[in-house]
Every structure is written in structure tokens, then in C-alpha cells.
Write a protein that holds these residues in place. Structure first.
Motif, PDB file in Angstrom:
ATOM      1  N   TYR A 130      33.337  38.879  48.578  1.00  0.00           N
ATOM      2  CA  TYR A 130      33.099  39.361  47.205  1.00  0.00           C
ATOM      3  C   TYR A 130      31.624  39.406  46.830  1.00  0.00           C
ATOM      4  N   ARG A 185      33.825  33.593  32.613  1.00  0.00           N
ATOM      5  CA  ARG A 185      33.225  34.925  32.849  1.00  0.00           C
ATOM      6  C   ARG A 185      33.185  35.246  34.340  1.00  0.00           C
ATOM      7  N   PHE A 186      33.083  34.215  35.161  1.00  0.00           N
ATOM      8  CA  PHE A 186      33.149  34.402  36.617  1.00  0.00           C
ATOM      9  C   PHE A 186      34.607  34.541  37.063  1.00  0.00           C
ATOM     10  N   ARG A 230      37.333  35.316  35.519  1.00  0.00           N
ATOM     11  CA  ARG A 230      38.062  36.481  35.013  1.00  0.00           C
ATOM     12  C   ARG A 230      37.890  37.719  35.889  1.00  0.00           C
ATOM     13  N   GLN A 231      36.795  37.758  36.644  1.00  0.00           N
ATOM     14  CA  GLN A 231      36.524  38.944  37.452  1.00  0.00           C
ATOM     15  C   GLN A 231      37.518  39.117  38.598  1.00  0.00           C
ATOM     16  N   PHE A 232      38.336  38.095  38.835  1.00  0.00           N
ATOM     17  CA  PHE A 232      39.287  38.187  39.943  1.00  0.00           C
ATOM     18  C   PHE A 232      40.686  38.484  39.448  1.00  0.00           C
ATOM     19  N   HIS A 233      40.755  38.949  38.173  1.00  0.00           N
ATOM     20  CA  HIS A 233      42.032  39.226  37.520  1.00  0.00           C
ATOM     21  C   HIS A 233      42.834  40.287  38.301  1.00  0.00           C
ATOM     22  N   HIS A 234      42.122  41.276  38.827  1.00  0.00           N
ATOM     23  CA  HIS A 234      42.801  42.403  39.460  1.00  0.00           C
ATOM     24  C   HIS A 234      43.259  42.108  40.880  1.00  0.00           C
TER      25      HIS A 234
END
Ligand code: PHE
Length: 341
Positions: free
Chosen positions: A318, A332-333, A335-339
Motif C-alpha cells: 500500500y 484518518r489512516f 479509514r483508507q482501507f474501507h474499500h
């Protein structure tokens, strides 16, 4: 009296009742026991007989008028309320999104690695984070004076120097070999600890996933085939691997495994420091001494082992530049792996 009736009528007509509370005020003022309309009936008692008939009729008309308004408005407000309930019960309405947590990037990569190896027969084994010297070092063929045993690398338990926080999950491999007969195919994921200064590239704890395969006639080719399969599954079909000679006390021969750079495909970039290759793990053929230490006949069986840092693989996958992000729990970090599932 007729004037009063007239005045009340006008007042009621002019009202603009918009809520249940205003309707209640209206009821109290005009219709309740001590309200204006019942008080008209009180006054009515002292009206001369000859006027009673016409006045009585007027008062009744006013009373019915007021009661009708009250009844109509009450019904209207009830309906509005029911409307609200209907909205709550309308199952066809889109749901209000419910923000659940996301998987931690380390868990995502750990699960993906486990899944890739599970397809070729590896299962997961776990062990304790506080280990004794035997399982973390001695059974793994660490010489008595090996630097990895020294205080700068290992967190020892003060009250019992035989115990330490495990420095790798190879300890789980020892525990498994002591308990099971070959063939053995296991992965040991877990947290490990090393006494290192915390920087963007190192931490005093991190996560490893190690693998072990023991059977008759296991060769270096099996090791290379298995790790090439793994690298292609994780980083893409075009990925190549190479082996560089290395040293670990518990494997002979020992190698470092590099993969062709997943960013530039081997052409050279910042991630691979313009070499075209990135190091992803250590590996090797299990040293016969280790097999014997664990009660496995090294004349019949051989095996390979490998071990990688989950943080390192996740950072490569990543493009994460700072290891500390994994343990700071900044949404904030995360959350970027939500998808990613
Ligand atoms: N245990 C080694 C480490 O922690 C990794 C490794 C595992 C190397 C298995 C070779 C074989 O660095």
C-alpha cells in the motif's frame, strides 16, 4: 350577552391553531369547565325568561362551533403523528448508513497471506507471546553466544531470565514439531518483540508470519516453487523472485527472498532503490539439528521454513511510508482501507 357570544365567535374564527399545544390552550380557554363557553351558560341562568330561547340557541351554536373546530384539529394532529410512525415503519426507505469499523491493514494482509497458503495445504498454528529460551532460541540452534540473545534485541522477563517476549514466531514451529508428526504444513502469524528504537522503519513490536513444511524429500526446489507461487498471488502474475545467500542459525542453507519491484516492475524506482528488487523475507532448509531437537528423524525428513514481517509486506503493498501509523489508531489512516476486504 349577545355581544359576548359574537365576540367569542369572531375570536375563534380568527385563531390559527398550528400545534397540539395551541389546541390545548384553545380548549382550556373556551371549552374546559372554567372556560368562557361554560361561563356563558352560568350567565344564562340570570337571563330574563323572554330572551332565553334565542340566546340559548346562540350559545349552543357557539358551543357546537367551538367543539367542531376542536374535534377537527385534534383529528388533524393525530393523523400527522401517525404519518410519522408510518415513516418509521416504511421498510422500503433507504437505510441510514451505519459506520462500522474497518479491518486493520495488517489484518487484511495477514488474512490474504493465510488464504494464499491455505490453498496449498498450510494451516494456522499459534503459540504464546512470552516464550522460554528453548522454544525461542535453543531448539532453533542459536549458539550460546549468538548476538540475538543479548539484551539489546530481546525483552527478558526480569523475574525469570529463562522467559522472554518472543523475538520471532519460529517458536511456534518448534512447538508444532514437538507435538505433531510429519507431514507438517503450518503458518504461524503473530506479534513479536524486539528491543529497537521506534522510528519510521522499526518498532519494538511488529507482526510476523512464518511458514514451515516438513515431509520426506522436501527440497530447495519445493521452497522456491512455493514462494514463487506466493509472490505471484500476492503481488501479481508478472512477479519474479530471487534468492540471495544469507544466514540464520535454524536453516541451512539460508536465503533472503527478493521479489521484482511491484511498483516499477523491475526497471528501478525509489521503492526498490533503483535495484529492481525488494527484499520480502528470510527462508531456508530447516537445519537437521532443529529437526532432531524437536524429535523428528532428520535422516527421513527434511523441510523448509520462511518468515516475513507483515508490516513490511503491507507497507510495500500500500506504499505506506511510516511503520508507526499501524499502531497509532488514527482513523484518518485506518479509514483508507474501507474499500479493501
Ligand atoms: N525467524 C526469522 C526472523 O525472525 C525469519 C526466518 C524464518 C528465516 C524462517 C528463515 C526461516 O528473522
Amino acid at each position: 350577552m349577545l355581544e359576548k357570544i359574537q365576540k367569542y365567535k369572531e375570536e375563534i374564527t380568527a385563531l390559527n391553531i398550528q400545534s397540539k399545544a395551541e389546541l390545548e390552550d384553545f380548549r382550556l380557554k373556551f371549552l374546559s369547565k372554567k372556560g368562557l363557553i361554560p361561563s356563558l351558560f352560568e350567565d344564562f341562568k340570570s337571563v330574563p325568561n323572554e330572551q332565553k330561547k334565542s340566546l340559548g340557541a346562540e350559545i349552543n351554536i357557539l358551543k357546537q362551533f367551538a367543539e367542531q373546530i376542536f374535534a377537527d384539529l385534534q383529528a388533524k394532529f393525530e393523523d400527522a403523528n401517525e404519518g410519522e410512525n408510518d415513516a418509521l415503519l416504511d421498510l422500503s426507505l433507504p437505510a441510514i448508513p451505519n459506520h462500522t469499523g474497518t479491518r486493520h491493514p495488517l489484518a487484511i494482509i495477514k488474512n490474504r497471506i493465510i488464504e494464499i497458503f491455505a490453498r496449498v495445504g498450510f494451516s494456522v498454528a499459534e503459540g504464546p507471546e512470552i516464550e522460554d529460551d528453548w522454544h525461542n532460541f535453543s531448539a532453533l540452534n542459536f549458539p550460546e553466544n549468538h548476538p540475538a540473545r543479548e539484551m539489546q534485541d530481546t525483552f527478558f522477563v526480569m523475574r525469570n531470565p529463562d522467559l522472554a517476549l518472543r523475538t520471532h514466531t519460529s517458536s511456534v514451529q518448534v512447538r508444532t514439531m514437538e507435538k505433531q508428526k510429519p507431514p507438517i504444513r503450518i503458518l504461524s502469524p503473530g506479534r513479536v518483540f524486539r528491543n529497537e528504537a521506534i522510528t519510521a522503519r522499526a518498532h519494538c513490536f511488529f507482526h510476523q508470519i512464518e511458514g514451515l513444511y516438513i515431509n520426506e524429500k522436501v527440497s530447495v526446489k519445493d521452497l522456491k516453487d512455493t514462494l514463487l507461487y506466493f509472490a505471484k498471488e500476492l503481488f501479481g502474475k508478472e512477479t519474479k523472485i530471487r534468492m540471495r545467500p544469507s544466514y540464520f542459525p535454524f536453516t541451512e542453507p539460508s536465503v533472503e527472498i527478493d521479489v521484482s519491484c511491484m511498483i516499477c516492475g523491475g526497471k528501478g524506482c525509489n521503492v526498490c532503490k533503483h535495484s529492481g528488487w525488494v527484499e520480502i523475507m528470510g527462508a531456508g532448509m530447516v537445519d537437521p539439528n532443529v529437526l532432531e531437537n524437536c524429535g523428528i528423524d532428520s535422516a527421513t525428513y527434511s523441510g523448509f521454513a520462511f518468515g516475513m514481517g507483515i508490516e513490511r509486506i503491507t507497507m510495500l503493498k500500500y506504499q505506506i511510508k511510516d511503520l508507526r501509523l499501524f499502531s497509532e489508531n488514527d482513523v484518518r489512516f485506518l479509514r483508507q482501507f474501507h474499500h479493501v476486504v
